[in-house]
Design an enzyme around this catalytic site. Structure first.
Site, PDB file in Angstrom:
ATOM      1  N   ARG A  14      -7.096  -7.979   6.998  1.00 49.03           N
ATOM      2  CA  ARG A  14      -6.181  -8.029   5.845  1.00 49.03           C
ATOM      3  C   ARG A  14      -4.776  -7.562   6.258  1.00 49.03           C
ATOM      4  O   ARG A  14      -3.864  -8.368   6.400  1.00 49.03           O
ATOM      5  CB  ARG A  14      -6.739  -7.160   4.693  1.00 49.03           C
ATOM      6  CG  ARG A  14      -6.078  -7.427   3.341  1.00 49.03           C
ATOM      7  CD  ARG A  14      -4.765  -6.721   3.129  1.00 49.03           C
ATOM      8  NE  ARG A  14      -4.864  -5.271   3.184  1.00 49.03           N
ATOM      9  CZ  ARG A  14      -3.822  -4.456   3.196  1.00 49.03           C
ATOM     10  NH1 ARG A  14      -2.590  -4.943   3.135  1.00 49.03           N
ATOM     11  NH2 ARG A  14      -3.980  -3.150   3.272  1.00 49.03           N
ATOM     12  N   ASP A  15      -4.606  -6.284   6.508  1.00 46.62           N
ATOM     13  CA  ASP A  15      -3.270  -5.769   6.840  1.00 46.62           C
ATOM     14  C   ASP A  15      -2.775  -6.413   8.138  1.00 46.62           C
ATOM     15  O   ASP A  15      -1.585  -6.694   8.307  1.00 46.62           O
ATOM     16  CB  ASP A  15      -3.345  -4.243   7.009  1.00 46.62           C
ATOM     17  CG  ASP A  15      -2.026  -3.550   6.718  1.00 46.62           C
ATOM     18  OD1 ASP A  15      -1.009  -4.237   6.599  1.00 46.62           O
ATOM     19  OD2 ASP A  15      -2.019  -2.316   6.621  1.00 46.62           O
ATOM     20  N   HIS A 207      -3.875   6.099   6.004  1.00 45.96           N
ATOM     21  CA  HIS A 207      -3.570   4.752   6.500  1.00 45.96           C
ATOM     22  C   HIS A 207      -2.224   4.838   7.204  1.00 45.96           C
ATOM     23  O   HIS A 207      -1.184   4.928   6.544  1.00 45.96           O
ATOM     24  CB  HIS A 207      -3.535   3.815   5.285  1.00 45.96           C
ATOM     25  CG  HIS A 207      -3.150   2.401   5.556  1.00 45.96           C
ATOM     26  ND1 HIS A 207      -4.049   1.353   5.455  1.00 45.96           N
ATOM     27  CD2 HIS A 207      -1.963   1.830   5.892  1.00 45.96           C
ATOM     28  CE1 HIS A 207      -3.420   0.204   5.704  1.00 45.96           C
ATOM     29  NE2 HIS A 207      -2.159   0.471   5.973  1.00 45.96           N
ATOM     30  N   HIS A 209       0.718   3.599  10.065  1.00 40.75           N
ATOM     31  CA  HIS A 209       1.295   2.568  10.924  1.00 40.75           C
ATOM     32  C   HIS A 209       1.948   3.284  12.101  1.00 40.75           C
ATOM     33  O   HIS A 209       2.317   4.454  12.003  1.00 40.75           O
ATOM     34  CB  HIS A 209       2.284   1.702  10.143  1.00 40.75           C
ATOM     35  CG  HIS A 209       1.582   0.716   9.254  1.00 40.75           C
ATOM     36  ND1 HIS A 209       1.476  -0.607   9.559  1.00 40.75           N
ATOM     37  CD2 HIS A 209       0.901   0.891   8.098  1.00 40.75           C
ATOM     38  CE1 HIS A 209       0.771  -1.224   8.605  1.00 40.75           C
ATOM     39  NE2 HIS A 209       0.413  -0.336   7.708  1.00 40.75           N
ATOM     40  N   CYS A 240       3.220  -4.750   6.584  1.00 37.45           N
ATOM     41  CA  CYS A 240       3.410  -5.339   5.256  1.00 37.45           C
ATOM     42  C   CYS A 240       4.599  -6.292   5.272  1.00 37.45           C
ATOM     43  O   CYS A 240       5.697  -5.899   5.670  1.00 37.45           O
ATOM     44  CB  CYS A 240       3.636  -4.234   4.230  1.00 37.45           C
ATOM     45  SG  CYS A 240       4.023  -4.893   2.597  1.00 37.45           S
ATOM     46  N   ASN A 249      -0.454  -1.350  12.529  1.00 36.08           N
ATOM     47  CA  ASN A 249      -1.217  -0.170  12.128  1.00 36.08           C
ATOM     48  C   ASN A 249      -1.572   0.682  13.340  1.00 36.08           C
ATOM     49  O   ASN A 249      -1.573   0.194  14.483  1.00 36.08           O
ATOM     50  CB  ASN A 249      -2.532  -0.608  11.476  1.00 36.08           C
ATOM     51  CG  ASN A 249      -2.327  -1.289  10.144  1.00 36.08           C
ATOM     52  OD1 ASN A 249      -1.733  -2.348  10.083  1.00 36.08           O
ATOM     53  ND2 ASN A 249      -2.817  -0.681   9.086  1.00 36.08           N
TER      54      ASN A 249
HETATM   55  N1  COA Z   1      -4.480 -14.238  -7.138  1.00 37.24           N
HETATM   56  C1  COA Z   1      -4.081 -15.520  -7.239  1.00 37.24           C
HETATM   57  N2  COA Z   1      -3.113 -15.944  -8.064  1.00 37.24           N
HETATM   58  C2  COA Z   1      -2.541 -15.008  -8.850  1.00 37.24           C
HETATM   59  C3  COA Z   1      -2.916 -13.659  -8.805  1.00 37.24           C
HETATM   60  C4  COA Z   1      -3.938 -13.279  -7.910  1.00 37.24           C
HETATM   61  N3  COA Z   1      -4.350 -12.026  -7.808  1.00 37.24           N
HETATM   62  N4  COA Z   1      -2.166 -12.986  -9.690  1.00 37.24           N
HETATM   63  C5  COA Z   1      -1.348 -13.866 -10.289  1.00 37.24           C
HETATM   64  N5  COA Z   1      -1.576 -15.083  -9.768  1.00 37.24           N
HETATM   65  C6  COA Z   1      -0.910 -16.339 -10.089  1.00 37.24           C
HETATM   66  C7  COA Z   1      -0.799 -16.577 -11.572  1.00 37.24           C
HETATM   67  O1  COA Z   1      -1.978 -17.176 -12.051  1.00 37.24           O
HETATM   68  C8  COA Z   1       0.409 -17.493 -11.641  1.00 37.24           C
HETATM   69  O2  COA Z   1       0.032 -18.781 -11.238  1.00 37.24           O
HETATM   70  P1  COA Z   1       0.825 -20.112 -11.674  1.00 37.24           P
HETATM   71  O3  COA Z   1       2.205 -19.999 -11.103  1.00 37.24           O
HETATM   72  O4  COA Z   1       0.041 -21.204 -11.059  1.00 37.24           O
HETATM   73  O5  COA Z   1       0.814 -20.062 -13.184  1.00 37.24           O
HETATM   74  C9  COA Z   1       1.311 -16.956 -10.553  1.00 37.24           C
HETATM   75  O6  COA Z   1       0.434 -16.289  -9.623  1.00 37.24           O
HETATM   76  C10 COA Z   1       2.355 -15.989 -11.070  1.00 37.24           C
HETATM   77  O7  COA Z   1       1.709 -14.954 -11.803  1.00 37.24           O
HETATM   78  P2  COA Z   1       2.428 -13.596 -12.179  1.00 37.24           P
HETATM   79  O8  COA Z   1       1.462 -12.747 -12.923  1.00 37.24           O
HETATM   80  O9  COA Z   1       3.741 -13.921 -12.839  1.00 37.24           O
HETATM   81  O10 COA Z   1       2.618 -12.972 -10.776  1.00 37.24           O
HETATM   82  P3  COA Z   1       3.919 -12.684  -9.922  1.00 37.24           P
HETATM   83  O11 COA Z   1       4.551 -13.952  -9.482  1.00 37.24           O
HETATM   84  O12 COA Z   1       4.750 -11.678 -10.627  1.00 37.24           O
HETATM   85  O13 COA Z   1       3.226 -12.004  -8.633  1.00 37.24           O
HETATM   86  C11 COA Z   1       1.434 -10.732  -7.699  1.00 37.24           C
HETATM   87  C12 COA Z   1       2.481 -10.827  -8.786  1.00 37.24           C
HETATM   88  C13 COA Z   1       0.878  -9.332  -7.747  1.00 37.24           C
HETATM   89  C14 COA Z   1       0.342 -11.746  -7.970  1.00 37.24           C
HETATM   90  C15 COA Z   1       2.083 -11.059  -6.323  1.00 37.24           C
HETATM   91  O14 COA Z   1       3.285 -10.348  -6.194  1.00 37.24           O
HETATM   92  C16 COA Z   1       1.183 -10.733  -5.177  1.00 37.24           C
HETATM   93  O15 COA Z   1       0.183 -11.393  -4.960  1.00 37.24           O
HETATM   94  N6  COA Z   1       1.525  -9.679  -4.390  1.00 37.24           N
HETATM   95  C17 COA Z   1       0.699  -9.257  -3.296  1.00 37.24           C
HETATM   96  C18 COA Z   1       1.566  -8.765  -2.192  1.00 37.24           C
HETATM   97  C19 COA Z   1       0.745  -8.341  -1.016  1.00 37.24           C
HETATM   98  O16 COA Z   1      -0.295  -8.868  -0.696  1.00 37.24           O
HETATM   99  N7  COA Z   1       1.274  -7.346  -0.308  1.00 37.24           N
HETATM  100  C20 COA Z   1       0.664  -6.840   0.850  1.00 37.24           C
HETATM  101  C21 COA Z   1      -0.483  -5.953   0.554  1.00 37.24           C
HETATM  102  S1  COA Z   1      -0.004  -4.320   0.175  1.00 37.24           S
HETATM  103 ZN    ZN Z   2      -0.677  -1.006   5.967  1.00 41.09          ZN
END
Ligand code: COA
Ligand code: ZN
Length: 301
Positions: A14-15, A207, A209, A240, A249
């Protein structure tokens, strides 16, 4: 918690992979986890159910989790979920353990999950409550627990209050993350001391890095403070995508070697880790390995 052993969660699938531009096929991700398990790793964060638009590398989360669980039913396989939608996807794919991610600063939450701190806290709480209600095991990351790339040094009082909120919601483990690898050992000692009375040591994981080369030193500071749970990533792969300056990490092999020479059991063997590092190198087409891996490889020649 056995004081003579470390519980290591390898977060490389994942990370480690979320930041890689080269697409790694789902089958290869499962293969990496098989190699980690063959090395003796018993806990792996295998993927994340985040938006595939935000992190395309994790679009195959369901396939990877299903592959891992079919091949390794006894493995502790955790997945990261940023919200209820992620939890629902994880449950559908058969997850038994989920991790939420809450950053300790406003800006980091906005950059990482597009929510302000108050919303992110509430979303993490509702996700933990729902996961616990469904019988899943839960971890809560407190990201940028030491320093934020946007806001500088993190206020330990903020970390303390977020730990309390996550524990109250039902998080079974809180993971204090040095997301950009900025902490020094004295800061680790200080934060763990600041959290005394709030965060029980047997529910604390660290955790780290290794951006500044302090990963092993920070792990040792946490071990001396009584922590026995750690995240690490084989080969030191990781970082990240939303935290500028985050390097890989703390390498699993460096932590395992530190443990071994300090009389702490991990159940993980270096030959198996070398195999996993070499597999990851072939996938990512670049040299990997913690500081100890060069030395370990030279021994075998
Ligand atoms: N998995 C898949 N799709 C997701 C989702 C999830 N967990 N959460 C929201 N979505 C989809 C929604 O269904 C929507 O889809 P559409 O455009 O087809 O309608 C779209 O994403 C936007 O949804 P919204 O609630 O407005 O989300 P956002 O655009 O504000 O994004 C997150 C929020 C949290 C989903 C996004 O920022 C994210 O996935 N971040 C993870 C970052 C990450 O992995 N960082 C590293 C790890 S620490
Ligand atoms: Zn990390």
């Amino acid at each position: 918690m056995d004081p003579d052993s470390l519980v290591i969660t390898d977060v490389s699938p994942r990370d480690g992979l979320q930041n890689q531009s080269a697409h790694v096929p789902a089958g290869a991700k499962v293969d990496l986890v098989l190699r980690l398990a063959a090395a003796g790793v018993r806990s792996v964060e295998v993927t994340s159910f985040v938006s595939p638009k935000t992190v395309p590398q994790m679009a195959d989360a369901a396939q990877v989790l299903a592959g891992v669980q079919a091949a390794l039913p006894a493995l502790r396989a955790s997945v990261l979920v940023p919200n209820l939608r992620g939890l629902a996807r994880a449950q559908e794919a058969g997850a038994c353990e989920v991790a939420v991610v809450l950053s300790a600063t406003e800006t980091m939450n906005l950059r990482n999950i597009n929510m302000n701190l108050a919303t992110a806290t509430a979303v993490c709480e509702e996700t933990i409550v729902a996961a616990r209600g469904a019988g899943l095991a839960t971890r809560a990351y407190i990201a940028v627990a030491f320093e934020c790339p946007f806001e500088g040094l993190t206020d330990p009082i903020a970390v303390r209050s977020l730990c309390e909120r996550m524990l109250q919601a039902g998080a079974q483990e809180v993971v204090l993350a040095d997301t950009i690898g900025a902490a020094a050992p004295c800061q680790v000692t200080r934060l763990l001391s600041d959290l005394r009375g709030v965060l029980p040591l047997d529910r604390t994981a660290m955790h780290f890095h290794d951006t500044r080369g302090f990963g092993v030193a920070n792990a040792w500071a946490a071990i001396e403070a009584g922590v026995r749970r750690f995240d690490a990533s084989v080969g030191g792969v990781g970082g990240c995508p939303f935290a500028p300056g985050a390097a890989g990490n703390l390498a699993t092999e460096d932590l395992v070697l530190l443990a071994r020479q300090s009389g702490l059991e991990t159940g993980i063997d270096m030959d198996g880790l070398r195999d996993a590092v070499e597999f990851a190198e072939a996938q990512l087409q670049r040299p990997l390995g913690g500081r100890s891996m060069g030395w370990y490889r030279a021994l075998a020649q």
